[in-house]
Design a protein around this motif. Structure first.
Motif, mmCIF file in Angstrom:
data_model
loop_
_atom_site.group_PDB
_atom_site.id
_atom_site.type_symbol
_atom_site.label_atom_id
_atom_site.label_comp_id
_atom_site.label_asym_id
_atom_site.label_seq_id
_atom_site.Cartn_x
_atom_site.Cartn_y
_atom_site.Cartn_z
ATOM 1 N N ALA A 278 145.557 49.663 -17.132
ATOM 2 C CA ALA A 278 146.099 48.420 -17.690
ATOM 3 C C ALA A 278 146.310 48.505 -19.191
ATOM 4 O O ALA A 278 146.876 47.582 -19.788
ATOM 5 N N ALA A 279 145.848 49.591 -19.810
ATOM 6 C CA ALA A 279 145.941 49.781 -21.264
ATOM 7 C C ALA A 279 145.284 48.626 -22.007
ATOM 8 O O ALA A 279 145.827 48.086 -22.978
ATOM 9 N N THR A 280 144.093 48.219 -21.542
ATOM 10 C CA THR A 280 143.323 47.166 -22.192
ATOM 11 C C THR A 280 141.943 47.693 -22.546
ATOM 12 O O THR A 280 141.457 48.666 -21.946
ATOM 13 N N ALA A 281 141.301 47.032 -23.489
ATOM 14 C CA ALA A 281 139.980 47.484 -23.915
ATOM 15 C C ALA A 281 139.179 46.319 -24.477
ATOM 16 O O ALA A 281 139.738 45.321 -24.952
ATOM 17 N N THR A 282 137.861 46.465 -24.410
ATOM 18 C CA THR A 282 136.931 45.578 -25.101
ATOM 19 C C THR A 282 136.282 46.402 -26.204
ATOM 20 O O THR A 282 135.715 47.465 -25.948
ATOM 21 N N CYS A 283 136.408 45.930 -27.434
ATOM 22 C CA CYS A 283 135.945 46.708 -28.587
ATOM 23 C C CYS A 283 135.119 45.842 -29.530
ATOM 24 O O CYS A 283 135.168 44.607 -29.490
ATOM 25 N N GLU A 284 134.360 46.523 -30.364
ATOM 26 C CA GLU A 284 133.692 45.883 -31.496
ATOM 27 C C GLU A 284 134.159 46.552 -32.781
ATOM 28 O O GLU A 284 134.128 47.788 -32.898
ATOM 29 N N LEU A 285 134.631 45.757 -33.720
ATOM 30 C CA LEU A 285 135.035 46.235 -35.043
ATOM 31 C C LEU A 285 133.917 45.916 -36.025
ATOM 32 O O LEU A 285 133.547 44.750 -36.204
ATOM 33 N N TRP A 286 133.347 46.960 -36.621
ATOM 34 C CA TRP A 286 132.232 46.829 -37.563
ATOM 35 C C TRP A 286 132.757 47.028 -38.982
ATOM 36 O O TRP A 286 133.295 48.082 -39.304
ATOM 37 N N LEU A 287 132.588 45.992 -39.848
ATOM 38 C CA LEU A 287 133.009 46.078 -41.229
ATOM 39 C C LEU A 287 131.817 45.850 -42.152
ATOM 40 O O LEU A 287 131.062 44.886 -41.955
ATOM 41 N N PRO A 288 131.614 46.713 -43.154
ATOM 42 C CA PRO A 288 130.495 46.514 -44.091
ATOM 43 C C PRO A 288 130.772 45.344 -45.027
ATOM 44 O O PRO A 288 131.857 45.260 -45.633
ATOM 45 N N VAL A 289 129.808 44.422 -45.143
ATOM 46 C CA VAL A 289 130.026 43.215 -45.946
ATOM 47 C C VAL A 289 128.824 42.948 -46.845
ATOM 48 O O VAL A 289 127.741 43.527 -46.659
ATOM 49 N N GLU A 290 129.017 42.028 -47.794
ATOM 50 C CA GLU A 290 127.956 41.555 -48.665
ATOM 51 C C GLU A 290 128.261 40.107 -49.014
ATOM 52 O O GLU A 290 129.421 39.661 -48.881
#
Length: 292
Positions: A278-290
């Motif tokens: 199906a060309a689908t995905a479940t993802c997590e995007l991790w961004l460093p923050v302060e």
């Protein structure tokens, strides 16, 4: 952040009007607005659709074009006024924006591709919530196999796909065994990105995992990451478009309305589930923050 960006633009315009030859100090602009150069560059590029350096270059050449028609100065005088030591260097910069040389523009009256002054506005829709959490991570190591690849804003990145395909399945299974902390699973790590996120600029892409113990395995590339705070965005849907849309929305929607800003560090994608058919995905995007 919107107010800070507009104030930065005001300072850019003021400097260009009084001393167009002086380089714009983006770090100084950010400090005067109580933010960091890293965060200001990322937010500007995401919201304006161009890096701050490109905006300055286009605005400088737009003012230079006005000078060509508004004054009787010769080309060298105009070139020096805008920080160029020769008409040749000025001509190259002018043509990169307007597609014609200064001489052609003056003789023919154009065509000119002027850059209007930017103003930032925030429209809050609130119709599509972002699935986000804030978490602390200890100091960790991202280990795996790295390659230098070009940045692609939309659609698949074939260079990354080729790099991942070159890694044997048994090697990926070995990497999974080293994972002992969040983010879980095999990770797509982007590091050493261009501050302005110009498409086509190179970054370090690592196919690997997170671990709190430095592995002694041969042949692994390592990115050391200090302890810190991370914003984690969960995405579901067509891959990679849903992930790329979320990446853009962090700048256009999330950061302007939250008490956080980006800090230097790698940006990480953890794929939790993937349906190749199906060309689908479940993802997590991790961004460093302060805290902002």
């Amino acid at each position: 952040m919107i107010a800070a960006l507009n104030a930065a633009v005001d300072q850019i315009e003021s400097q260009l009007a009084t001393d167009p030859a002086e380089p714009v100090d983006v770090a100084g602009l950010a400090a005067r607005q109580g933010t960091t150069e890293h965060h200001l560059r990322r937010m500007f590029a995401s919201l304006a659709g161009m890096p701050v350096s490109d905006y300055v270059r286009r605005r400088r050449m737009s003012l230079a074009a006005a000078d060509l028609f508004g004054t009787g100065d010769d080309l060298l005088t105009v070139a020096v006024r805008y920080g160029y030591g020769s008409t040749e260097a000025f001509g190259r910069a002018f043509r990169s924006v307007h597609t014609v040389t200064p001489g052609e523009a003056r003789r023919q009256g154009g065509p000119l591709r002027t850059q209007p002054r930017i103003r930032f506005h925030l429209t809050v829709e609130g119709s599509v919530p972002m699935d986000t959490r804030i978490t602390q991570l200890p100091a960790l190591h991202l280990v795996g196999h790295a390659a230098r690849v070009p940045l692609v804003h939309e659609g698949p990145n074939q260079h990354i796909a080729d790099h991942v395909a070159s890694i044997a399945p048994e090697e990926t299974r070995r990497l999974k065994g080293l994972n002992d902390t969040e983010p879980r699973g095999v990770l797509a790590v982007s590091d050493d990105l261009d501050p302005d996120r110009r498409e086509g600029t190179e970054l370090t892409y690592l196919h690997g995992v997170a671990t709190t113990t430095h592995p002694h395995s041969d042949g692994l590339d390592v990115i050391d990451v200090p302890a810190g705070t991370w914003a984690v965005f969960r995405t579901e849907g067509p891959h990679p478009s849903a992930l790329q849309d979320a990446w853009a929305a962090t700048a256009t929607t999330w950061f302007p309305s939250q008490p956080w800003r980006l800090r230097p560090g790698p940006e990480i994608v953890a794929t939790l589930a993937f349906d190749a058919g199906a060309a689908t995905a479940t993802c997590e995007l991790w961004l460093p923050v302060e805290p902002a």
